[in-house]
Design an enzyme around this catalytic site. Structure first.
Site, PDB file in Angstrom:
ATOM      1  N   CYS A  78       0.826  -1.208   0.000  1.00 56.77           N
ATOM      2  CA  CYS A  78       0.000   0.000   0.000  1.00 56.77           C
ATOM      3  C   CYS A  78       0.860   1.258   0.000  1.00 56.77           C
ATOM      4  O   CYS A  78       1.814   1.375   0.778  1.00 56.77           O
ATOM      5  CB  CYS A  78      -0.926   0.010   1.210  1.00 56.77           C
ATOM      6  SG  CYS A  78      -1.989   1.462   1.298  1.00 56.77           S
ATOM      7  N   CYS A 138      -0.893   5.932   7.249  1.00 56.57           N
ATOM      8  CA  CYS A 138      -2.236   5.490   7.640  1.00 56.57           C
ATOM      9  C   CYS A 138      -2.136   4.655   8.918  1.00 56.57           C
ATOM     10  O   CYS A 138      -1.137   3.992   9.176  1.00 56.57           O
ATOM     11  CB  CYS A 138      -2.847   4.672   6.507  1.00 56.57           C
ATOM     12  SG  CYS A 138      -4.391   3.864   6.924  1.00 56.57           S
ATOM     13  N   CYS A 149      -3.113  -1.573   8.875  1.00 52.89           N
ATOM     14  CA  CYS A 149      -2.180  -2.474   8.163  1.00 52.89           C
ATOM     15  C   CYS A 149      -0.725  -2.226   8.529  1.00 52.89           C
ATOM     16  O   CYS A 149       0.151  -2.136   7.670  1.00 52.89           O
ATOM     17  CB  CYS A 149      -2.375  -2.335   6.653  1.00 52.89           C
ATOM     18  SG  CYS A 149      -4.054  -2.599   6.081  1.00 52.89           S
ATOM     19  N   CYS A 157      -7.407   1.774  -1.113  1.00 58.26           N
ATOM     20  CA  CYS A 157      -7.324   0.988   0.115  1.00 58.26           C
ATOM     21  C   CYS A 157      -7.381  -0.490  -0.256  1.00 58.26           C
ATOM     22  O   CYS A 157      -8.210  -0.902  -1.064  1.00 58.26           O
ATOM     23  CB  CYS A 157      -8.473   1.351   1.057  1.00 58.26           C
ATOM     24  SG  CYS A 157      -8.440   0.392   2.586  1.00 58.26           S
ATOM     25  N   TYR A 203     -22.807 -12.889  25.295  1.00 52.29           N
ATOM     26  CA  TYR A 203     -22.331 -11.826  24.402  1.00 52.29           C
ATOM     27  C   TYR A 203     -22.673 -12.220  22.959  1.00 52.29           C
ATOM     28  O   TYR A 203     -21.828 -12.183  22.066  1.00 52.29           O
ATOM     29  CB  TYR A 203     -20.829 -11.581  24.558  1.00 52.29           C
ATOM     30  CG  TYR A 203     -20.382 -11.417  25.995  1.00 52.29           C
ATOM     31  CD1 TYR A 203     -20.402 -10.173  26.628  1.00 52.29           C
ATOM     32  CD2 TYR A 203     -19.958 -12.514  26.738  1.00 52.29           C
ATOM     33  CE1 TYR A 203     -19.997 -10.037  27.962  1.00 52.29           C
ATOM     34  CE2 TYR A 203     -19.559 -12.391  28.061  1.00 52.29           C
ATOM     35  CZ  TYR A 203     -19.574 -11.141  28.666  1.00 52.29           C
ATOM     36  OH  TYR A 203     -19.181 -11.016  29.983  1.00 52.29           O
ATOM     37  N   GLU A 243     -27.174 -10.591  25.425  1.00 49.76           N
ATOM     38  CA  GLU A 243     -26.410  -9.490  24.818  1.00 49.76           C
ATOM     39  C   GLU A 243     -26.838  -8.166  25.450  1.00 49.76           C
ATOM     40  O   GLU A 243     -28.007  -7.975  25.803  1.00 49.76           O
ATOM     41  CB  GLU A 243     -26.649  -9.462  23.306  1.00 49.76           C
ATOM     42  CG  GLU A 243     -26.173  -8.230  22.557  1.00 49.76           C
ATOM     43  CD  GLU A 243     -24.687  -7.977  22.690  1.00 49.76           C
ATOM     44  OE1 GLU A 243     -24.302  -6.813  22.845  1.00 49.76           O
ATOM     45  OE2 GLU A 243     -23.903  -8.953  22.625  1.00 49.76           O
ATOM     46  N   ASP A 247     -18.214 -14.876  23.784  1.00 47.12           N
ATOM     47  CA  ASP A 247     -17.372 -14.059  22.901  1.00 47.12           C
ATOM     48  C   ASP A 247     -17.454 -12.615  23.382  1.00 47.12           C
ATOM     49  O   ASP A 247     -18.119 -11.774  22.776  1.00 47.12           O
ATOM     50  CB  ASP A 247     -17.859 -14.191  21.450  1.00 47.12           C
ATOM     51  CG  ASP A 247     -16.925 -13.504  20.455  1.00 47.12           C
ATOM     52  OD1 ASP A 247     -15.901 -12.939  20.886  1.00 47.12           O
ATOM     53  OD2 ASP A 247     -17.226 -13.530  19.245  1.00 47.12           O
ATOM     54  N   CYS A 258     -11.087 -11.754  21.171  1.00 45.48           N
ATOM     55  CA  CYS A 258     -10.253 -10.931  20.301  1.00 45.48           C
ATOM     56  C   CYS A 258      -9.073 -10.350  21.077  1.00 45.48           C
ATOM     57  O   CYS A 258      -8.312  -9.550  20.538  1.00 45.48           O
ATOM     58  CB  CYS A 258     -11.081  -9.805  19.680  1.00 45.48           C
ATOM     59  SG  CYS A 258     -11.825  -8.690  20.890  1.00 45.48           S
TER      60      CYS A 258
END
Length: 471
Positions: free
Chosen positions: A76, A82, A85, A180, A332, A353, A402, A429
């Protein structure tokens, strides 16, 4: 007279030896750890210290005096400026190596867990390392960011408008993105058309400091079914300006199946508390997984990497070990994607949730697929997932959770121990908070298996699925 601020040093010839959990490279100077952005293990760098503490420092590169053999040319043109990435200069196989290492390090150091008896499966690579996102948000700004080279080449800059992404740590500076590599076309085509139309018709771009300027943001969502949603966010209700713009966009990009807009005159960019107005086409997208359909509205949460989301959910379903007779809790649950995905292999699925709108989406998705063995509840997890709730809805055989990056509340840990399912499938995550939470469950549960999944190539982020089995 005030004391003089101590000047921060420069350090020379530091060799990058590793990558830390949050993606920054690591070097050492005497007994001090130095965290450095945009570096690769094997690089030798001269740096300027930006933050100095007793045992560590943060620094930025002044010069790379020796390039690592692992360093590659980023694809990129906006790399390094930016905010996204940030690992493009690392070969993909090396990115996977450091993500796997991040998971193991977190479980050994933060979770203080012995992984010798745990099956740690090699990280599941993404099938595509470019154009993998199904959702992007771009920002309009009249405060465009230029590189030093661009400023030096141009005596008088007249165009300060931009449509793109924020410069890291600068909320009011936007890079004007030309291409992008995160989202499939016609994403770039849509952004460039809006940029050109606004310039040709002299529409004003928003300023985050003064909160003036008509155009604010544009959200582009795609689906594996070919559905394409565009949501334009503007500062004021001016249909004589907005309607011609949206009509021109639909003609220029006929693939758009859902065209919507939001009037946002607030001092922040969030649209969760605002009405989304329908202009043309459908008011939603349809996403598919196996034989299931999922309705995705303009505010709905859906994993931003559709292909890897399917593979992630397959792993969660496999870890759950369902035979068709189990009561499953999906904590969740979001819009109920996992709950509906596993429902065919369970007797009953209960989803919880925090966001009421997401729960309504979950119910719609069950109805859309003719699923009748799901129940969904909205509310703060620590307040809903109580002993009374578990008694009322049945003791779960399997719990899938999650949670957000912060992990789970200690009251939720207590709820898990009271519910005492045979299996817990913990999707995360953030392996650091996941490891912390799993340590708290260690008295009753044995960690049996870990499966890292790469959802976001060219970033340091890594998803991880853990299987806990009752002792």
């Amino acid at each position: 007279m005030g004391s003089k601020k101590k000047s921060l040093p420069r350090l020379s010839q530091l060799e990058i030896v590793d990558i830390a959990a949050e993606g920054k490279a690591i070097a050492r100077h005497n007994d001090m750890v130095v965290f450095i952005s945009n570096a690769v293990p094997g690089d030798v760098v001269d740096v300027r210290v930006t933050k100095l503490k007793k045992n560590f420092a943060e620094a930025e590169i002044v010069e790379i005096t020796k390039f690592s053999e692992d360093r590659i040319e980023p694809v990129c043109e906006h790399f390094g400026h930016c905010g996204g990435c940030k690992w493009q200069m690392l070969p993909y196989e090396k990115q996977l190596f450091y993500k796997q290492k991040q998971v193991v390090d977190n479980f050994e150091r933060i979770g203080r867990l012995d992984l010798n008896a745990v099956e740690v499966v090699p990280i599941l690579a993404a099938s595509r390392s470019e154009f993998y996102r199904n959702k992007l948000e771009f920002t309009f700004s009249n405060n465009r960011w230029y590189t030093k080279e661009e400023l030096a080449e141009t005596e008088s800059i007249t165009d300060w408008n931009a449509l793109g992404f924020h410069v890291p740590k600068m909320f009011d500076k936007i890079i004007d993105i030309r291409k992008c590599h995160l989202q499939d076309d016609p994403s770039n085509e849509i952004r460039l058309f809006l940029r050109q139309y606004a310039t040709d018709h002299q529409l004003t771009f928003h300023n985050p400091r003064t909160h003036r300027g008509y155009l604010r943001n544009v959200i582009i969502r795609t689906a594996s079914t070919g559905d394409l949603m565009v949501i334009l966010i503007v500062n004021s209700d001016e249909p004589e300006v907005l309607n011609p713009l949206l009509s021109a966009l639909k003609v220029a990009v006929p693939q758009i199946t859902s065209l919507m807009y939001v009037i946002n005159s607030k001092f922040n960019d969030s649209i969760q508390d605002l009405d989304v107005s329908h202009f043309e086409g459908k008011d939603h997208l349809i996403e598919r997984m196996e034989d299931l359909q999922f309705k995705v509205g303009p505010k709905s949460f859906y994993q931003t990497n559709s292909e890897q989301a399917y593979r992630l959910y397959c792993i969660a379903r496999e870890f759950a070990g369902l035979t068709g007779s189990e009561v499953v809790y999906d904590l969740y649950t979001g819009t109920g994607t996992i709950a509906n995905f596993v429902a065919a292999k369970a007797a009953k699925v209960v989803g919880v949730e925090y966001v009421p709108e997401a729960i309504e989406d979950a119910k719609v998705n069950s109805a859309l697929n003719g699923i009748e063995n799901t129940l969904f509840f909205a509310g703060d997890m620590k307040d809903v997932f109580t002993h009374d709730f578990i008694r009322a809805n049945g003791k779960p055989d399997v719990i899938i959770l999650d949670p957000p990056r912060a992990g789970i509340h200690t009251d939720v840990v207590k709820g898990l121990l009271f519910a005492a399912p045979q299996r817990i499938v913990y999707v995360s995550c953030n392996p650091a908070t996941q490891a912390r939470d799993i340590e708290l469950l260690g008295e009753m549960y044995r960690l049996e298996k870990l499966q890292p999944v790469d959802m976001f190539p060219h970033t340091h982020h890594v998803e991880n699925v853990a299987l806990l089995v009752k002792k």
